[in-house]
Scaffold this motif. Structure first.
Motif, PDB file in Angstrom:
ATOM      1  N   ASP A 117       0.832  -1.206   0.000  1.00 44.50           N
ATOM      2  CA  ASP A 117       0.000   0.000   0.000  1.00 44.50           C
ATOM      3  C   ASP A 117       0.864   1.252   0.000  1.00 44.50           C
ATOM      4  O   ASP A 117       0.619   2.193  -0.771  1.00 44.50           O
ATOM      5  CB  ASP A 117      -0.906  -0.025   1.235  1.00 44.50           C
ATOM      6  N   ALA A 118       1.902   1.280   0.833  1.00 36.34           N
ATOM      7  CA  ALA A 118       2.795   2.434   0.886  1.00 36.34           C
ATOM      8  C   ALA A 118       3.569   2.587  -0.424  1.00 36.34           C
ATOM      9  O   ALA A 118       3.735   3.701  -0.936  1.00 36.34           O
ATOM     10  CB  ALA A 118       3.766   2.285   2.057  1.00 36.34           C
ATOM     11  N   ALA A 119       4.020   1.458  -0.974  1.00 36.53           N
ATOM     12  CA  ALA A 119       4.768   1.509  -2.223  1.00 36.53           C
ATOM     13  C   ALA A 119       3.896   1.971  -3.376  1.00 36.53           C
ATOM     14  O   ALA A 119       4.352   2.718  -4.263  1.00 36.53           O
ATOM     15  CB  ALA A 119       5.359   0.130  -2.535  1.00 36.53           C
ATOM     16  N   ARG A 126       5.206   9.395  -7.767  1.00 31.93           N
ATOM     17  CA  ARG A 126       6.418   9.571  -8.571  1.00 31.93           C
ATOM     18  C   ARG A 126       6.148   9.498 -10.071  1.00 31.93           C
ATOM     19  O   ARG A 126       6.723  10.268 -10.851  1.00 31.93           O
ATOM     20  CB  ARG A 126       7.436   8.507  -8.187  1.00 31.93           C
ATOM     21  N   HIS A 127       5.268   8.587 -10.482  1.00 30.03           N
ATOM     22  CA  HIS A 127       5.092   8.324 -11.913  1.00 30.03           C
ATOM     23  C   HIS A 127       3.814   8.921 -12.498  1.00 30.03           C
ATOM     24  O   HIS A 127       3.681   8.980 -13.725  1.00 30.03           O
ATOM     25  CB  HIS A 127       5.103   6.813 -12.167  1.00 30.03           C
TER      26      HIS A 127
END
Length: 238
Positions: A117-119, A126-127
Motif C-alpha cells: 500500500d505504501a509503495a 512519482r510516476h
C-alpha cells in the motif's frame, strides 16, 4: 440422469478419475481424445459430461449439470455470488495451489500488504499513474486488496505468462496461481507475506439451481453412500 461434469484432459482429469475409481466409481473417456464423451461405471443414473475446467463453473451456475469437479479458484472468480448458485460438497485432496501477490525481489522494503500500500502510493506520486498488477483473477484480487485497504493500484489483464509481465515492463506486480513458487522465483519475484488471496483445491461442487427431482435425489444419495460422503438428499434451488 444426474449429470457429472469433469475436466476433459490433463492431470486434473486423471486425478479426478483416480479419486472416483478408488471409491468404486469408474469414470472413463469414450472414443478418441478429440471426442468429449465419457461413461460412468459402478452406479446407475449418472452421466459423465466432459468439459474444460473453466467451463464447469459456468455449467454449474446455469444448472445445466448437477455436479462438477473444478478448482475453487475458478468457481469463486468466474461466478458472481457463487455460493448462492453453487455448493461446495467435497474437497478432493489434489490440485492444491495458492493465488498469491508477488512483487520484484529487489523491492527490499515491500514484504507485506501494508508495505505494498505504501509503495503503491509512492509509485503514483512519482510516476503519475497507479501501480499495475497483472492478473486474470480480477474479482478475487480486487476484493482481497480492498479488504486490506490497498487503493493506489490498477489491475491489468493477463491470460498467460503472467510472471513475465514485470520483466516485460507491462506491470509492476502480479497476482497468480502457484503450487511451488518456482516460476515466480525464476522470474525474480517474491510472494508477499501473510495469507494468500485464496487457497485453491480441486473440489466436487453441486448446482443449487439444477432440477433436483426425487429420482435425482435418490441417485445423489446413492452416489454419496458409494463415495463415503454424508450428503443431503438434494440441493436446494435458489
Amino acid at each position: 440422469m444426474l449429470k457429472l461434469g469433469v475436466p476433459s484432459k490433463g492431470r486434473l482429469m486423471e486425478k479426478t478419475f483416480d479419486w472416483f475409481g478408488a471409491r468404486g466409481i469408474g469414470l472413463r473417456r469414450t472414443g478418441s481424445e478429440r471426442e468429449y464423451a465419457g461413461a460412468v461405471e459402478g452406479i446407475e443414473g449418472v452421466a459423465l459430461v466432459m468439459l474444460s475446467a473453466s467451463e464447469v463453473p459456468r455449467e454449474l451456475a446455469a444448472g445445466r449439470i448437477h455436479l462438477g469437479v473444478t478448482g475453487t479458484d475458478l468457481v469463486r472468480e468466474t461466478v458472481p455470488l457463487w455460493d448462492r448458485k453453487i455448493a461446495e460438497m467435497v474437497p478432493l485432496g489434489f490440485g492444491h495451489a495458492d493465488l498469491v501477490l508477488a512483487v520484484p525481489k529487489c523491492w527490499i522494503d515491500v514484504e507485506t500488504l501494508d508495505d505494498l500500500d505504501a509503495a503503491a502510493a509512492a509509485f503514483r506520486a512519482r510516476h503519475g499513474f497507479r501501480l499495475r498488477i497483472a492478473t486474470k483473477y480480477h474479482r478475487l484480487v480486487r476484493a482481497h486488496l480492498q479488504a486490506a485497504g490497498v487503493a493506489d493500484y490498477q489491475l491489468v489483464d493477463s491470460q498467460g505468462a503472467t510472471e513475465g509481465t514485470v520483466a516485460n515492463l507491462t506491470a509492476e506486480a502480479i497476482a497468480d496461481i502457484t503450487s511451488s513458487g518456482e516460476t515466480l522465483r525464476a522470474n525474480h519475484l517474491k510472494i508477499l507475506q501473510g495469507e494468500p488471496v485464496l487457497r485453491s483445491e480441486a473440489t466436487l461442487f453441486g448446482a443449487r439451481g439444477a432440477e433436483w427431482d426425487d429420482r435425482l435425489r435418490d441417485t445423489l444419495r446413492e452416489l454419496g453412500a458409494r463415495l463415503g460422503e454424508s450428503w443431503p438428499t438434494g440441493l436446494p434451488r435458489d
